[in-house]
Each structure stands twice: as structure tokens, then as C-alpha cells.
Design an enzyme around this catalytic site. Sequence first.
Site, short mmCIF file in Angstrom:
data_model
loop_
_atom_site.label_atom_id
_atom_site.label_comp_id
_atom_site.label_asym_id
_atom_site.label_seq_id
_atom_site.Cartn_x
_atom_site.Cartn_y
_atom_site.Cartn_z
N GLY A 271 81.53 36.99 18.13
CA GLY A 271 81.02 36.59 16.54
C GLY A 271 79.88 35.77 16.72
O GLY A 271 79.42 34.91 15.89
N HIS B 137 94.48 38.91 20.86
CA HIS B 137 93.04 38.39 20.53
C HIS B 137 92.63 36.97 20.71
O HIS B 137 93.48 36.12 20.28
CB HIS B 137 92.53 38.75 18.89
CG HIS B 137 91.15 38.83 18.67
ND1 HIS B 137 90.60 37.73 18.36
CD2 HIS B 137 90.36 39.90 18.55
CE1 HIS B 137 89.31 37.94 18.15
NE2 HIS B 137 88.98 39.26 18.25
N SER C 62 80.07 40.95 19.97
CA SER C 62 78.75 40.89 19.33
C SER C 62 78.38 42.62 19.54
O SER C 62 77.07 42.45 19.95
CB SER C 62 77.92 39.99 19.80
OG SER C 62 78.46 38.76 19.39
N GLY D 89 83.83 43.71 16.09
CA GLY D 89 84.32 43.03 14.87
C GLY D 89 83.30 43.19 13.79
O GLY D 89 83.35 43.99 12.91
N GLY D 90 82.55 42.26 13.70
CA GLY D 90 81.52 42.14 12.52
C GLY D 90 80.91 43.37 12.21
O GLY D 90 80.72 43.73 11.14
N ASN E 175 87.79 46.08 14.45
CA ASN E 175 88.61 44.92 14.01
C ASN E 175 87.94 44.02 12.85
O ASN E 175 87.10 43.34 12.68
CB ASN E 175 88.90 43.85 15.13
CG ASN E 175 89.44 42.50 14.66
OD1 ASN E 175 90.27 42.54 13.75
ND2 ASN E 175 89.76 41.50 15.71
N TRP E 176 88.84 44.60 11.73
CA TRP E 176 88.12 44.05 10.36
C TRP E 176 88.73 42.58 10.06
O TRP E 176 88.09 41.92 9.12
CB TRP E 176 88.77 44.82 9.09
CG TRP E 176 88.21 46.30 9.23
CD1 TRP E 176 87.41 46.93 10.11
CD2 TRP E 176 88.48 47.29 8.26
NE1 TRP E 176 87.17 48.19 9.88
CE2 TRP E 176 87.75 48.51 8.71
CE3 TRP E 176 89.39 47.43 7.00
CZ2 TRP E 176 87.92 49.71 8.02
CZ3 TRP E 176 89.44 48.49 6.43
CH2 TRP E 176 88.74 49.68 6.89
N LYS E 177 89.36 41.97 11.00
CA LYS E 177 89.89 40.70 10.63
C LYS E 177 90.17 40.26 9.45
O LYS E 177 90.68 41.16 8.58
CB LYS E 177 88.66 39.54 11.35
CG LYS E 177 88.13 39.91 12.63
CD LYS E 177 87.30 38.70 13.18
CE LYS E 177 86.82 39.27 14.57
NZ LYS E 177 86.03 38.34 15.30
N GLU F 44 91.15 34.90 19.06
CA GLU F 44 91.47 34.06 17.82
C GLU F 44 92.95 33.72 17.56
O GLU F 44 93.31 32.66 17.16
CB GLU F 44 90.85 34.50 16.50
CG GLU F 44 89.47 34.70 16.54
CD GLU F 44 88.58 35.75 15.94
OE1 GLU F 44 89.29 36.48 15.19
OE2 GLU F 44 87.29 36.08 16.16
N GLU G 238 87.18 40.84 26.28
CA GLU G 238 86.25 40.19 25.25
C GLU G 238 85.75 38.85 25.62
O GLU G 238 86.78 37.99 25.48
CB GLU G 238 86.87 40.00 23.96
CG GLU G 238 87.26 41.34 23.50
CD GLU G 238 87.57 41.45 21.85
OE1 GLU G 238 87.00 42.04 21.12
OE2 GLU G 238 88.37 40.58 21.47
C1 PEP Z 1 86.15 40.82 17.94
O1 PEP Z 1 86.61 40.03 17.12
O2 PEP Z 1 87.14 41.45 18.46
C2 PEP Z 1 84.72 41.12 18.11
C3 PEP Z 1 84.56 41.62 19.46
O3 PEP Z 1 83.92 40.60 17.21
P1 PEP Z 1 82.24 40.67 16.99
O4 PEP Z 1 82.05 42.05 17.53
O5 PEP Z 1 82.02 40.27 15.66
O6 PEP Z 1 81.86 39.63 18.21
#
Ligand code: PEP
Length: 254
Positions: free
Chosen positions: A173, A95, A213, A234-235, A9-11, A97, A167
Site C-alpha cells: 500500500g 496478512h 504495490s 491489494g489496491g 485482496n479487496w480488504k 495487517e 509481501e
Molecule cells: C496486500 O494488501 O496484500 C497488498 C499487496 O496491497 P497493495 O497491492 O495495495 O500493496
Amino acid sequence: MKKQFIAGNWKMNLALEEAKCLARKLCDGLSGSDAVDVGVFPSFVYLKDICDIFRGSSVFVGAQNLSMEKSGAFTGEVSGEMLRGIGCTHVIIGHSERRTIYQETDSIINSKIKAALLNDLSPILCVGERQEERDAGKTCEVVEGQLSVGLETLTSEQVKGLTIAYEPIWAIGTGKTATPDQANEVHAFIRKAIRNKYDNGTAQSIRIQYGGSVNSKNAKELLSQLEIDGALVGGASLNAGSFLDIVSDAVRVL
Ligand code: PEP
């Protein structure tokens, strides 16, 4: 044995050239390997370019959101038909967010899943609890509520095509990851909830990703848990090397 599914997920990150460069590195790094399903989820405005880069490869390209409406006067929205039309095959729905910043409710999420399915897009439905809900022992209750409304009136055939991403919000994050045991326990609960609502075949065919994470250091242990069928990253998905390492970890646990 289900194929693991690793999704990035590049957000709202990367300039266009950076996104294309990341996609090309992934395309090269993944060529010839299809032991694991891999998907990338760039920003809407890059989707067409990224779909073009991955065309002919086994990598899925999907959106991070979609409209629950079919078409019309919905300024700023993007429909499932538009996404399908440019080559997307998947879409992330619900998600945390979107839930917390944009007030998406479970019932909106349910409508979005239906809009995705109508357009032949495979949804990744995200569920997960806040830190205070976990502390209060309410993780399963929260996740069950999200599943119950999120999947309302969907048939078992429709649900079989879904991926669920567990999640925990406190792990997204933050650098805090659920322990493999904590994640496995909630995944087993999700599978049981699907079994109760539908049947064992549906529960077994659905893939449940862990997200929060995930990185190249913790992926292998998480992915080797019995109930974990992949990761939503994500990151760490913004760096080709880290993301490819996570995909290699998923291959190793097969
Ligand atoms: C996400 O946004 O779906 C996510 C899991 O982010 P991160 O890996 O950065 O925690």
C-alpha cells in the site's frame, strides 16, 4: 511449469453494489481463460454474493481471514466450516495487517492454517519483513522464522496445497515495490527453506506469490522472474481494468 496465481485482496473496501459490479466485470473479462488461476478475496459480508456471481466459473473466491476455532462462543469470528459452506475455496492467512494491527502471532497463524486445511480451504500464507528488518539485513531470518512456526507440524502433503505470498511490509500500500531481483531472491530463499524442511518435490509444487504495490505497470517484469508464481494484489485489484491487465501480464509470461 506451475500455473501463475493472481489473487485480489479487496480488504475492507467497496459497498455491496460496487463489489458485485467489480465481480461481474471480472467474470465477463475472465470468461473462457484458465491459463492463469485467479482468485478474489472480498470482505466476509460479501462472500456469499460474490461466490454466487463466480459459481460455474474458474475464479476462486476466498476470505481474508478465518477463526482458528471450530465453533462456539467466539463472538465476531467466522469459521472455516462456514466459509466452505458458502462456496469459498481459499483463505488468506497471516496478512501483515492481521499480524501488526490484530497481533496475530506465527503460532496463531499456524492454528489458522490447520483450521483452513481441516475444512478443505487452500491457505495463502503471507510472510514478509519490515523496512528496518530489511535495512538490518534480516529479511531471510525474519521470513524463515515466520515459515518455521507458521508451518509447524504440517506434513509435506499439506504444505503442497499451500500458496505462500511474499509481501515485504514496506511495499504494501505504499507504492514502493520490491525490485524484481529483490523479490526473486527472497522467493528463492523461501523455496530453499521449504526444500530443507520438506523435500524438493514439495518446494517445487508450492506457489510463491509476490505482493506489495503490484500494478499493471510493474506486474509483467515481476511475474517474469523465475521464482515468482503469481501476485497478491491489494489496491490495483479494486479496479477491474487494472486487475485484468495484471492477469493478462501473467498469461503473457507463460
Ligand atoms: C496486500 O494488501 O496484500 C497488498 C499487496 O496491497 P497493495 O497491492 O495495495 O500493496
